[in-house]
Design a protein around this motif. Structure first.
Motif, mmCIF file in Angstrom:
data_model
loop_
_atom_site.group_PDB
_atom_site.id
_atom_site.type_symbol
_atom_site.label_atom_id
_atom_site.label_comp_id
_atom_site.label_asym_id
_atom_site.label_seq_id
_atom_site.Cartn_x
_atom_site.Cartn_y
_atom_site.Cartn_z
ATOM 1 N N LEU A 183 -10.317 -24.171 -11.504
ATOM 2 C CA LEU A 183 -8.983 -23.474 -11.965
ATOM 3 C C LEU A 183 -9.445 -23.268 -13.492
ATOM 4 O O LEU A 183 -9.894 -23.988 -14.227
ATOM 5 C CB LEU A 183 -8.079 -24.850 -12.126
ATOM 6 C CG LEU A 183 -6.644 -24.193 -12.836
ATOM 7 C CD1 LEU A 183 -6.104 -23.215 -12.095
ATOM 8 C CD2 LEU A 183 -5.679 -25.489 -12.792
ATOM 9 N N SER A 184 -9.097 -22.048 -14.010
ATOM 10 C CA SER A 184 -9.612 -21.493 -15.126
ATOM 11 C C SER A 184 -8.237 -20.835 -15.849
ATOM 12 O O SER A 184 -7.239 -20.363 -15.275
ATOM 13 C CB SER A 184 -10.652 -20.689 -14.839
ATOM 14 O OG SER A 184 -11.765 -21.094 -14.248
ATOM 15 N N THR A 185 -8.744 -20.269 -17.178
ATOM 16 C CA THR A 185 -7.783 -19.484 -17.863
ATOM 17 C C THR A 185 -8.230 -18.121 -17.845
ATOM 18 O O THR A 185 -9.415 -17.849 -18.272
ATOM 19 C CB THR A 185 -7.308 -20.068 -19.169
ATOM 20 O OG1 THR A 185 -6.883 -21.233 -19.150
ATOM 21 C CG2 THR A 185 -6.545 -19.119 -20.059
ATOM 22 N N CYS A 186 -7.616 -16.942 -17.130
ATOM 23 C CA CYS A 186 -7.906 -15.920 -17.068
ATOM 24 C C CYS A 186 -7.165 -14.973 -18.168
ATOM 25 O O CYS A 186 -6.117 -15.333 -18.378
ATOM 26 C CB CYS A 186 -7.773 -15.295 -15.844
ATOM 27 S SG CYS A 186 -8.960 -16.020 -14.360
ATOM 28 N N TYR A 187 -7.589 -13.918 -18.659
ATOM 29 C CA TYR A 187 -7.032 -12.943 -19.443
ATOM 30 C C TYR A 187 -6.914 -11.554 -18.845
ATOM 31 O O TYR A 187 -7.572 -11.080 -18.031
ATOM 32 C CB TYR A 187 -7.876 -12.797 -20.793
ATOM 33 C CG TYR A 187 -8.051 -14.293 -21.328
ATOM 34 C CD1 TYR A 187 -7.044 -14.532 -22.366
ATOM 35 C CD2 TYR A 187 -8.979 -15.082 -21.164
ATOM 36 C CE1 TYR A 187 -6.955 -15.956 -22.967
ATOM 37 C CE2 TYR A 187 -9.132 -16.241 -21.783
ATOM 38 C CZ TYR A 187 -8.145 -16.743 -22.515
ATOM 39 O OH TYR A 187 -8.051 -17.868 -23.237
ATOM 40 N N LYS A 188 -5.760 -10.773 -19.276
ATOM 41 C CA LYS A 188 -5.658 -9.494 -18.861
ATOM 42 C C LYS A 188 -4.806 -8.895 -19.837
ATOM 43 O O LYS A 188 -4.045 -9.291 -20.749
ATOM 44 C CB LYS A 188 -4.854 -9.459 -17.522
ATOM 45 C CG LYS A 188 -3.648 -9.945 -17.373
ATOM 46 C CD LYS A 188 -2.626 -9.791 -16.033
ATOM 47 C CE LYS A 188 -1.378 -10.565 -16.096
ATOM 48 N NZ LYS A 188 -0.659 -10.228 -14.800
ATOM 49 N N ILE A 189 -4.935 -7.473 -19.788
ATOM 50 C CA ILE A 189 -3.951 -6.718 -20.604
ATOM 51 C C ILE A 189 -2.374 -6.969 -20.253
ATOM 52 O O ILE A 189 -1.999 -6.783 -19.034
ATOM 53 C CB ILE A 189 -4.051 -4.801 -20.699
ATOM 54 C CG1 ILE A 189 -5.679 -4.844 -21.076
ATOM 55 C CG2 ILE A 189 -3.149 -4.468 -21.259
ATOM 56 C CD1 ILE A 189 -5.901 -3.613 -20.755
ATOM 57 N N CYS A 190 -1.489 -7.488 -21.350
ATOM 58 C CA CYS A 190 -0.149 -7.652 -21.081
ATOM 59 C C CYS A 190 0.798 -6.574 -20.468
ATOM 60 O O CYS A 190 0.490 -5.363 -21.294
ATOM 61 C CB CYS A 190 0.682 -8.446 -22.120
ATOM 62 S SG CYS A 190 -0.288 -10.063 -22.593
ATOM 63 N N PRO A 191 1.863 -6.821 -19.660
ATOM 64 C CA PRO A 191 2.764 -5.439 -19.344
ATOM 65 C C PRO A 191 3.341 -5.180 -20.793
ATOM 66 O O PRO A 191 3.912 -6.040 -21.717
ATOM 67 C CB PRO A 191 3.591 -6.201 -18.352
ATOM 68 C CG PRO A 191 2.877 -7.261 -17.704
ATOM 69 C CD PRO A 191 1.991 -7.749 -18.922
#
Length: 309
Positions: A56-64
């Motif tokens: 289990l990790s923290t992922c990042y992505k471009i926010c809507p």
């Protein structure tokens, strides 16, 4: 050991990329990632084998990015409902979902992209054409031309272009603002005041520059010449700067006055006469009036009734 170090380097690179993406969009979420690890394996555990496990990790992505409306701008307008005076126009206002535009799965703007509103137009007043007021009451230019026996009177009346007054380029009233007419007046019979075929003079009741002369039963209004006033005692217009003497200076004896007459003809002018007092002529000769002559019988008469005149 060397393999382990390579795995750590790869993980560090992945984390760095994730951190870089997170700093650009500041949007994170929980996720599972595959983690590689090694174990001993083989004969007598003399070898090392690679395996993977979910972590289990923290992922990042471009926010809507949800869409937002821009300000309204006018994109159309109808013609004014009136060519002058207060009117209404309907204008169309439009907006776009670009503040910001939806991106990365964000929601689009809610509501209509256009709306309408009414605005005033042609506030310049319409031309007002002029309208006439009511006629005024008839008024006299002058008094009646006769005291009795039927005379004439000139009258006038007026109206004004103020009902309404022309304004804002409106047309003026058409027609006349002044009317004239002549009417009969003092139609009552003169009776004994002016007997037929007798010339008499009557004093004006309130204007000493005027008098009345009887002519065929009509007491006609007459005017004294300028700078003179009417003297009923002298039956003549006299200078208004010279007071009328109570008694006249006696004239030389006159045969025509010696017979008891009160009036006597002017011997040099058949249209004039003198007053007699105590058998003498007094004062100046009096004119009989237009187209009249003094009848020796003691009164002014029509010329055709006076011999030798």
């Amino acid at each position: 050991m060397e393999v382990f170090n390579q795995l750590v380097l790869v993980c560090c690179i992945v984390v760095a990329v994730k951190i870089e993406e997170a700093s650009a969009s500041t949007c994170s979420y929980s996720c599972y990632t595959q983690q590689k690890y090694t174990i001993t394996c083989g004969w007598l555990n003399w070898s090392r084998c690679s395996k993977y496990r979910s972590v289990l990790s923290t992922c990042y992505k471009i926010c809507p990015v949800n869409g937002g409306w821009s300000d309204y701008v006018e994109t159309g307008r109808t013609a004014c409902s009136a060519t002058c005076g207060p009117g209404i126009q309907v204008r169309t206002l439009s907006r776009t979902c670009t503040n910001p535009s939806p991106a990365h799965g964000g929601l689009t703007c809610q509501g209509d992209s256009t709306t309408t509103e009414e605005v005033d137009c042609n506030t310049r007043p319409c031309p007002v054409n002029g309208g006439w007021s009511d006629w005024s009451e008839w008024e006299e230019y002058d008094e009646c031309s006769a005291l009795c026996g039927t005379g004439e009177m000139d009258q006038w009346r007026s109206r004004t272009c103020n009902n309404p007054a022309p304004d804002f380029g409106g047309a003026d009233c058409s027609g006349v603002s002044l009317e004239n007419r002549t009417i009969d007046c003092n139609t009552d019979d003169c009776g004994d005041r002016c007997p037929l075929n007798v010339v008499k003079y009557l004093e004006h009741p309130n204007n000493n520059k005027r008098f009345y002369q009887c002519d065929n039963g009509v007491a006609k209004l007459q005017n004294c010449p300028p700078t003179t006033i009417w003297s009923q005692a002298d039956l003549n217009c006299v200078s208004e700067n010279v007071p009328i003497p109570p008694e006249h200076v006696p004239a030389p004896p006159d045969d025509e006055c010696s017979n008891g007459k009160h009036l006597t003809p002017d011997p040099t002018d058949c249209t004039k006469f003198y007053k007699c007092d105590s058998g003498r002529r007094v004062g100046e000769a009096f004119p009989c009036g237009p187209n009249l002559a003094f009848n020796p019988n003691g009164y002014c008469d029509h010329k055709y009734n006076v011999p030798n005149c």
